[in-house]
Enzyme design. Structure first.
Site, PDB file in Angstrom:
ATOM      1  CG  HIS A  36      -2.697  -1.613   0.320  1.00 25.92           C
ATOM      2  ND1 HIS A  36      -1.949  -2.754   0.533  1.00 25.92           N
ATOM      3  CD2 HIS A  36      -2.466  -1.279  -0.963  1.00 25.92           C
ATOM      4  CE1 HIS A  36      -1.308  -3.079  -0.577  1.00 25.92           C
ATOM      5  NE2 HIS A  36      -1.617  -2.204  -1.505  1.00 25.92           N
ATOM      6  CG  HIS A  38      -0.053   1.590  -4.433  1.00 25.12           C
ATOM      7  ND1 HIS A  38       1.252   1.154  -4.339  1.00 25.12           N
ATOM      8  CD2 HIS A  38      -0.818   0.529  -4.071  1.00 25.12           C
ATOM      9  CE1 HIS A  38       1.271  -0.118  -3.951  1.00 25.12           C
ATOM     10  NE2 HIS A  38       0.025  -0.524  -3.775  1.00 25.12           N
ATOM     11  N   GLY A 194       5.002  -4.576  -6.447  1.00 27.89           N
ATOM     12  CA  GLY A 194       5.482  -4.982  -7.764  1.00 27.89           C
ATOM     13  C   GLY A 194       5.137  -6.414  -8.129  1.00 27.89           C
ATOM     14  CG  HIS A 221       1.941  -5.371  -2.445  1.00 29.49           C
ATOM     15  ND1 HIS A 221       2.501  -4.252  -1.891  1.00 29.49           N
ATOM     16  CD2 HIS A 221       0.820  -4.942  -3.096  1.00 29.49           C
ATOM     17  CE1 HIS A 221       1.763  -3.191  -2.177  1.00 29.49           C
ATOM     18  NE2 HIS A 221       0.733  -3.580  -2.910  1.00 29.49           N
ATOM     19  CD  GLU A 224      -1.655  -8.060  -5.504  1.00 30.23           C
ATOM     20  OE1 GLU A 224      -0.451  -7.826  -5.300  1.00 30.23           O
ATOM     21  OE2 GLU A 224      -2.440  -7.203  -5.982  1.00 30.23           O
ATOM     22  CG  ASP A 302      -3.908  -2.061  -4.557  1.00 28.50           C
ATOM     23  OD1 ASP A 302      -2.913  -1.665  -3.916  1.00 28.50           O
ATOM     24  OD2 ASP A 302      -3.862  -2.982  -5.384  1.00 28.50           O
ATOM     25  CG  ASP A 303      -3.317   0.918  -7.305  1.00 25.40           C
ATOM     26  OD1 ASP A 303      -2.392   1.678  -7.005  1.00 25.40           O
ATOM     27  OD2 ASP A 303      -3.227  -0.327  -7.244  1.00 25.40           O
TER      28      ASP A 303
HETATM   29  N1  HPA Z   1       0.440  -5.401  -6.215  1.00 22.72           N
HETATM   30  C1  HPA Z   1       1.737  -5.158  -6.411  1.00 22.72           C
HETATM   31  N2  HPA Z   1       2.186  -3.960  -6.710  1.00 22.72           N
HETATM   32  C2  HPA Z   1       1.313  -2.966  -6.805  1.00 22.72           C
HETATM   33  C3  HPA Z   1      -0.043  -3.157  -6.603  1.00 22.72           C
HETATM   34  C4  HPA Z   1      -0.502  -4.442  -6.294  1.00 22.72           C
HETATM   35  O1  HPA Z   1      -1.702  -4.694  -6.084  1.00 22.72           O
HETATM   36  N3  HPA Z   1      -0.664  -1.957  -6.762  1.00 22.72           N
HETATM   37  C5  HPA Z   1       0.326  -1.070  -7.026  1.00 22.72           C
HETATM   38  N4  HPA Z   1       1.521  -1.680  -7.061  1.00 22.72           N
HETATM   39 ZN    ZN Z   2      -0.925  -2.375  -3.470  1.00 25.62          ZN
END
Ligand code: HPA
Ligand code: ZN
Length: 365
Positions: A36, A38, A194, A221, A224, A302-303
């Site tokens: 996971h 992005h 999103g 997703h 969360e 994630d990022d």
């Molecule tokens: N959640 C939803 N969208 C996203 C996320 C996330 O954690 N990271 C990048 N886009």
């Molecule tokens: Zn994500």
């Protein structure tokens, strides 16, 4: 207090306060799997500065850019603030070269962190917006960048096309068809991302079912920025075998039972959950409880650029802040490899390679 019990092996319990700290180099030395991550959240700040200079943006040095695109200590830890970083990043996707470069650099950075298998997700609609690029062209530039990066840096890389809940299902449908046309060039999955707090998944259900039927792996997703009912929906209505985050599963016994029964894989991202306000205190992250509840939770970033982290650092946080015994890391890495959206023979070979190497690094594995 028992922090962890493994379903397959018994390990000494590590309470966080009694942990044996390992240097970051130890975690870096482990061969890792990322399910996971992005692309848009992986862009180097230095690269943004280069793009800013090339295109005469007012934002053209790293000290100006960093607070715009990375989560700082003093800003609100909310999903709105987290998502706002992606809106700024969208201004930078100006040329095919930029899109190819950020893809190759994301793979270079994964290689530098000893990630051996990377599923990199990217959002064609986001990448196309600034210049109105055709979606298919954008996808080809990412595909070409990923093939070049994989070759150059030696990370087995596959792509997941991501669509946002807060954007149009019609565009999502176009992305899915274009992704299916590129299955033999490394696009293996489809993700729904999103604003989960304010937008339902339901308008995307038909599109995801079609993609699944055509052989794309599905990940959503869910659980969360909204409750466990979204996890149940993703599993039962979308047929999702993997859930992005899903950390709110523990709020609902039915969701826990369902995920256990279906062996759903949770792509957990600890720091991201903290920074986007899902988990107020990092030390209270539910990753340990998810494992204790018999759920198949894996560790991901994630990022990494927005959060200013690496996967090695996330493993360190899991072990040293949340008390995961280091001896359980190989099992979690292999669980991630088992969840890869790869054909069975390629997956078996990946798992075997990782198992052998992990056995050498952590003999108890
Ligand atoms: N959640 C939803 N969208 C996203 C996320 C996330 O954690 N990271 C990048 N886009
Ligand atoms: Zn994500």
């Amino acid at each position: 207090m028992v922090y962890y019990n493994s379903s397959t092996k018994q390990h000494p319990v590590n309470e966080p306060s009694k942990k044996m700290d390992q240097p970051l180099e130890f975690y870096q030395s482990l061969p890792k799997v990322e399910l996971h991550r992005h692309l848009e959240g992986s862009i180097r700040v230095e690269t943004l500065a280069d793009i800013g200079r090339e295109h005469n943006f007012p934002q053209r040095d790293t000290s100006t850019l960093r607070p715009l695109v990375q989560i700082g200590k003093d800003e609100p830890y909310t999903f709105e603030n987290f998502l706002s970083k992606f809106a700024i990043l969208r201004l930078f996707y100006r040329t095919p070269d930029v899109i190819g470069r950020i893809t190759r650099e994301a793979i270079a950075d994964a290689a530098a962190d000893n990630v051996r298998y990377l599923e990199l997700r990217f959002t064609p609609v986001a990448l196309s917006k600034a210049e109105g690029f055709p979606l298919g062209h954008v996808m080809d530039w990412v595909v070409d960048g990923a093939l070049a990066g994989q070759e150059q840096y030696g990370v087995v890389t596959r792509l997941i096309a991501s669509v946002n809940r807060h954007e149009s299902p019609d565009l999502a449908e176009q992305v899915v068809w274009l992704a299916m046309e590129r299955r033999n060039r490394g696009i293996i999955g489809l993700d729904l991302a999103g604003n989960e707090a304010e937008f339902p998944a339901q308008p995307f259900e038909g599109i995801f079912l079609e993609a699944k039927q055509e052989g794309l792996g599905i990940t959503i997703h869910a659980g969360e920025w909204a409750g466990a009912e979204n996890i149940v929906e993703a599993i039962t209505e979308f047929g999702s075998s993997r859930i992005g985050h899903g950390v709110r599963v523990l709020e609902d016994e039915t969701a826990i039972a369902l995920a256990r029964e279906r062996k759903t894989v949770f792509e957990v991202c600890i720091t991201s959950n903290h920074q986007s306000g899902v988990v107020q205190h990092l030390l209270q992250h539910p990753f340990p409880m998810m494992l204790n509840a018999g759920l198949n939770a894996t560790l991901n970033t994630d990022d990494p650029s927005i959060s200013k982290i690496t996967l090695s650092e996330e493993y360190q946080v899991a072990c040293e802040k949340l008390g995961l015994p280091v001896a359980m890391l190989p099992e979690r890495i292999l669980a991630a490899a088992q969840a890869a959206y790869l054909p069975p023979e390629e997956k078996a070979a990946l798992v075997e390679r990782l198992r052998n190497e992990l056995n050498e690094k952590i003999p108890a594995a």
